[in-house]
Enzyme design. Structure first.
Site, mmCIF file in Angstrom:
data_model
loop_
_atom_site.group_PDB
_atom_site.id
_atom_site.type_symbol
_atom_site.label_atom_id
_atom_site.label_comp_id
_atom_site.label_asym_id
_atom_site.label_seq_id
_atom_site.Cartn_x
_atom_site.Cartn_y
_atom_site.Cartn_z
ATOM 1 N N ASP A 29 79.473 7.780 32.073
ATOM 2 C CA ASP A 29 79.099 7.141 30.813
ATOM 3 C C ASP A 29 77.575 7.103 30.644
ATOM 4 O O ASP A 29 77.046 6.290 29.884
ATOM 5 C CB ASP A 29 79.688 5.729 30.700
ATOM 6 C CG ASP A 29 79.238 4.809 31.832
ATOM 7 O OD1 ASP A 29 78.542 5.279 32.753
ATOM 8 O OD2 ASP A 29 79.576 3.610 31.790
ATOM 9 N N ARG A 83 85.305 11.117 28.177
ATOM 10 C CA ARG A 83 83.906 10.992 28.574
ATOM 11 C C ARG A 83 83.248 12.332 28.919
ATOM 12 O O ARG A 83 82.150 12.627 28.437
ATOM 13 C CB ARG A 83 83.781 10.040 29.772
ATOM 14 C CG ARG A 83 84.169 8.615 29.453
ATOM 15 C CD ARG A 83 83.870 7.698 30.640
ATOM 16 N NE ARG A 83 84.246 6.312 30.363
ATOM 17 C CZ ARG A 83 84.034 5.311 31.207
ATOM 18 N NH1 ARG A 83 83.461 5.533 32.396
ATOM 19 N NH2 ARG A 83 84.399 4.076 30.874
ATOM 20 N N ASP A 106 77.359 2.136 45.443
ATOM 21 C CA ASP A 106 75.931 2.003 45.151
ATOM 22 C C ASP A 106 75.285 0.939 46.030
ATOM 23 O O ASP A 106 74.129 1.099 46.462
ATOM 24 C CB ASP A 106 75.689 1.721 43.664
ATOM 25 C CG ASP A 106 76.510 0.555 43.121
ATOM 26 O OD1 ASP A 106 77.311 -0.039 43.872
ATOM 27 O OD2 ASP A 106 76.355 0.248 41.916
#
Length: 378
Positions: A201, A98, A289
Site C-alpha cells: 500500500d 493493490r 519490522d
C-alpha cells in the site's frame, strides 16, 4: 521455500559481455536510470520528532534520533536505481486490488529493480513481472511468523543479488580473480548497495529515494525509516533456561518503508538470514519490522536514522502539504481513525475513480504516461 525462490528469479546479468553466472539464487538485470532533481524534503515538526532511548537495557542508548545524516554518513559519487534492491511484500488476496495499482504506477518506473514477495503463485502477476515475483511459500496469515518469513526471503534475496556488471578501463595485468577482461576493459560485478522494503500500500517516488540515499555513504551502517512511535519499544527477550530480559530499541515501521545499507545488512546475517530471522523474531515475539530494529540496535549495535519523507497509513496523510507531496519518498493510503486516509491532491482523476490518489499522484510526477494523457481535462 528454496525451491520456489529458485523459480522466482530469472535472467542472467549481461553487460557488454557474456559472464559466468554467480552461484546465487536471485539474478536479474540492472540498468541505470536518471530522474529529474527533487526539491528539499519536508521535516517533521519538533513535537513530532522521535526522542532517543536513554541508557539502559538493550540498544546503544542513543540520546537523539537525528533527521539529517551525520557528516560521516554523507555519500560521495553518483547513485542510480541499479544500486538499489526494492522489495515489495504482498499476499495473494491483494494481487488485484493493490499490486495492479502499483504495477501501473511507480513500479513501471523501477521494474528492473523491484521484486515482489508473495505467498501464492499467480500467473497474471508473473506475466507482468516475470522472474521478479518471488513465491515465498510463507503463510498468508498476518501473523508475526508469517510476516517474518517473507522478510527473511526479502533479506536473503538481497544478500544473494549480484545483479549487474560494470566495465572499467585497465592498463593491463594483473587482474583480480572473478573478473572478466574484454579488450582493454575489466568487467567487475557490482552488487546493489541498498535494500529497501515496502508494503503493497506504498507509493514509492524513485527520484526522491535516489536523492535521499545519495545523502548517505553505502559503506557505512545506515538504517533509514520512520518510527511509528515517539519512543523506543520495549520487549522481553527470551533467554536459555526459561529466563527473559527486557530490551528496548527503535524500529522503522514497515508500513512506511525503510532502507538498509549492504554493509549493515551483512552484519545482520547471523540473526536475519534464512530461518535465523524467524528464530530471532520468536525471541521477542514481535512483527518483522520490530525484529529488524531489534537486530540492528540490540545485536549489531547500529541505530535508526529517522526520516520524515517516509509515510504509512498509520499517520494522518492529509496533513502533508500538497506542495510537498512530490518530494516524499513513500506515501500510503488506508483508514485512519475510522476515516479514509489519503493524501490531498487535485486531479486528474476524481476520488471515485482514484480512491488511493496514487494514479493522480503518478500523473503529476510522470505527466506523459499514456493513461494520464487520456484523462479528461489533463
Amino acid at each position: 521455500m528454496g525451491r520456489r525462490l529458485l523459480r522466482g528469479v530469472s535472467g542472467a546479468a549481461v553487460v557488454l559481455a557474456s559472464v559466468a553466472l554467480l552461484s546465487m539464487r536471485h539474478r536479474g538485470a540492472r540498468e541505470a536510470a536518471q530522474y529529474p532533481g527533487i526539491g528539499e524534503g519536508m521535516l517533521e515538526k519538533p513535537e513530532q520528532q522521535s526522542h532517543g532511548s536513554p541508557e539502559g537495557a538493550g540498544g546503544r542508548g542513543q540520546t537523539d534520533l537525528r533527521l539529517h545524516p551525520p557528516e560521516g554518513y554523507r555519500s560521495e559519487g553518483s547513485l542510480t536505481l541499479g544500486d538499489i534492491f526494492i522489495a515489495v511484500k504482498t499476499t495473494k488476496r491483494f494481487h488485484r486490488s493493490r499490486m495492479e495499482l502499483l504495477l501501473d504506477t511507480w513500479i513501471s518506473q523501477a521494474s528492473k529493480q523491484t521484486y515482489i514477495f508473495t505467498d501464492e503463485e499467480d500467473d497474471a502477476l508473473e506475466r507482468r513481472m516475470g522472474g521478479h515475483v518471488i513465491f515465498t511459500n510463507c503463510s498468508a496469515e498476518h501473523s508475526h511468523l508469517a510476516l517474518s518469513c517473507k522478510m527473511a526471503a526479502e533479506f536473503d534475496a538481497f544478500l544473494a543479488s549480484g545483479l549487474r556488471w560494470v566495465r572499467a578501463a585497465v592498463g593491463g595485468p594483473p587482474r583480480a580473480r572473478g573478473t572478466l577482461l574484454t579488450e582493454n576493459f575489466l568487467c567487475l560485478p557490482v552488487f546493489p548497495s541498498w535494500f529497501c522494503h515496502l508494503d503493497d500500500d506504498n507509493y514509492l517516488n524513485p527520484g526522491a529515494l535516489l536523492k535521499l540515499l545519495s545523502s548517505y555513504a553505502e559503506t557505512r551502517d545506515v538504517y533509514l525509516g520512520k518510527p511509528s512511535l515517539n519512543r523506543p519499544i520495549w520487549a522481553s527477550e527470551t533467554l536459555p533456561n526459561n529466563q527473559t530480559k527486557s530490551v528496548r530499541f527503535w524500529f522503522a515501521t514497515g508500513g512506511a518503508g525503510f532502507c538498509i545499507s549492504r554493509k549493515l545488512a551483512r552484519k545482520m546475517v547471523p540473526w536475519a538470514s534464512g530461518r535465523n530471522f524467524l528464530s530471532t523474531s520468536e525471541l521477542i515475539r514481535l512483527p518483522d519490522d520490530c525484529t529488524v530494529g531489534y537486530i540492528i540496535e540490540c545485536k549489531v549495535g547500529g541505530q535508526l536514522i529517522p526520516n520524515a519523507l517516509f509515510h504509512s497509513h498509520l499517520e494522518n496523510l492529509q496533513l502533508i502539504p500538497t506542495s510537498q507531496l512530490m518530494q516524499q519518498v513513500t506515501l500510503s493510503y488506508g483508514v485512519f481513525e475510522n476515516k479514509l486516509n489519503v493524501i490531498e491532491l487535485s486531479g486528474p482523476f476524481s476520488p471515485q475513480e482514484d480512491p488511493s490518489r496514487f494514479r493522480s499522484l503518478h500523473c503529476h510526477l510522470y505527466p506523459n504516461t499514456s493513461w494520464c494523457l487520456q484523462a479528461v481535462g489533463w
